[in-house]
Design a protein around this motif. Sequence first.
Motif, mmCIF file in Angstrom:
data_model
loop_
_atom_site.group_PDB
_atom_site.id
_atom_site.type_symbol
_atom_site.label_atom_id
_atom_site.label_comp_id
_atom_site.label_asym_id
_atom_site.label_seq_id
_atom_site.Cartn_x
_atom_site.Cartn_y
_atom_site.Cartn_z
ATOM 1 N N SER A 54 13.548 13.405 -0.512
ATOM 2 C CA SER A 54 12.407 12.681 -1.069
ATOM 3 C C SER A 54 12.436 11.204 -0.688
ATOM 4 N N VAL A 55 13.640 10.638 -0.581
ATOM 5 C CA VAL A 55 13.750 9.257 -0.090
ATOM 6 C C VAL A 55 13.163 9.172 1.317
ATOM 7 N N MET A 56 13.505 10.166 2.151
ATOM 8 C CA MET A 56 12.994 10.175 3.521
ATOM 9 C C MET A 56 11.483 10.389 3.556
ATOM 10 N N MET B 165 0.824 -1.208 0.000
ATOM 11 C CA MET B 165 0.000 0.000 0.000
ATOM 12 C C MET B 165 0.862 1.263 0.000
ATOM 13 N N ALA B 166 1.927 1.243 0.819
ATOM 14 C CA ALA B 166 2.788 2.417 0.920
ATOM 15 C C ALA B 166 3.451 2.743 -0.418
ATOM 16 N N VAL B 167 3.924 1.705 -1.110
ATOM 17 C CA VAL B 167 4.571 1.913 -2.407
ATOM 18 C C VAL B 167 3.571 2.456 -3.419
ATOM 19 N N THR C 269 11.046 0.530 3.652
ATOM 20 C CA THR C 269 10.506 0.351 5.008
ATOM 21 C C THR C 269 10.054 -1.079 5.256
ATOM 22 N N ALA C 270 9.980 -1.859 4.191
ATOM 23 C CA ALA C 270 9.657 -3.275 4.381
ATOM 24 C C ALA C 270 10.834 -4.030 4.978
ATOM 25 N N ILE D 2 6.225 7.735 4.651
ATOM 26 C CA ILE D 2 4.962 7.119 4.229
ATOM 27 C C ILE D 2 4.901 5.666 4.692
ATOM 28 N N GLY D 3 5.980 4.932 4.425
ATOM 29 C CA GLY D 3 6.004 3.528 4.806
ATOM 30 C C GLY D 3 5.893 3.316 6.300
ATOM 31 N N ALA D 4 6.619 4.144 7.064
ATOM 32 C CA ALA D 4 6.576 4.016 8.523
ATOM 33 C C ALA D 4 5.189 4.342 9.066
#
Length: 245
Positions: A116-118, A1-3, A184-185, A123-125
Motif C-alpha cells: 500500500s505504501v508503494m 494533490m497526490a496526498v 514522492t515529494a 500515485i505521487g509519481a
Amino acid sequence: MAVFVALGAFLMTLAGGWTAQRVTDRRHLVLGLAGGLMLGVVGLDLLPEALHAAGGEVFGVPAALLLFVAGFLLAHLVERLLAARQAAHGGEEREEHGGRVPEVGLTAAGAMVGHSVMDGVAIGAAFQVGGGMGTAVALAVVAHDFADGFNTYTLTSLYGNARRKALTMLVADAVAPVVGAASTAFVTIPEGLLGGYLGLFAGALLYLAAAEILPEAHHEHPARSTLLCTVAGVGFIWLVVGLAG
C-alpha cells in the motif's frame, strides 16, 4: 494533490476491512472472496505491471517472473520456519489457533502494508508526470484498496491474531498510501526497482491465496457459493483493471 487523492485510498481500505469483519458469520464466503481478490490482484494487476516495469531478462527469463517465483518460495519458507519454531516451543499457541501460526498472518499483513505504501508512491509519481496520468493511477489504486483492506483484515485474523491486532494492521494499511504519496515529494523510486518489488510481492500473495486462503475456505464448507465468491473476487479485480485502463 497526490496526498489528497491518497485519502480516498485511506477510506476505501477502511471500508474493505469493515466489510471483512462484519460478515464473520459467513467466514467461508469471506475467505472465498478474499482468495479471489488476491488471485485477481496478482494475475491481473501486480504481475502485468511488474513485467512492464522491471524489464530485462536473466538467463532467458524476465526478471519480474524470477522474482515472482522467488516471492512464492520465500512465503513458503517463512511459513515453514515459523511453524518449525512454534513446534519447537511446544506448539501450544499453534494448536490453540487450529494449527496456524499468528506470526504468519502478521507478516502477510505487513507485506500488504508495504504494498500500500508503494500504491501511494505510484500515485505521487503519476501526478509528477501529469494530471491525466495521476487520475488514472489514482482510480486504479483507490478501487483496489477496498480489496487490500478486506485482505489485510482477513489475513491477520485468519491466523488467530486478536481483533485488536487485525484492526491495527488495517489502520496501518489505510495510512500507508498517504505516507507513500507524501514521500514522492522527496524521493523518486526507479521504475525497475518498483517492478522487481511488485513481482516479489505478487509471488508471496499467490502463495497465501493458493496454499492457505482458498483451501481454508473450502475445508468445512465446500459449497458452490464459496466458489462463486472466489470467481466474483477475480471478476471484480478484472472490472477495476479494465475501468482503470
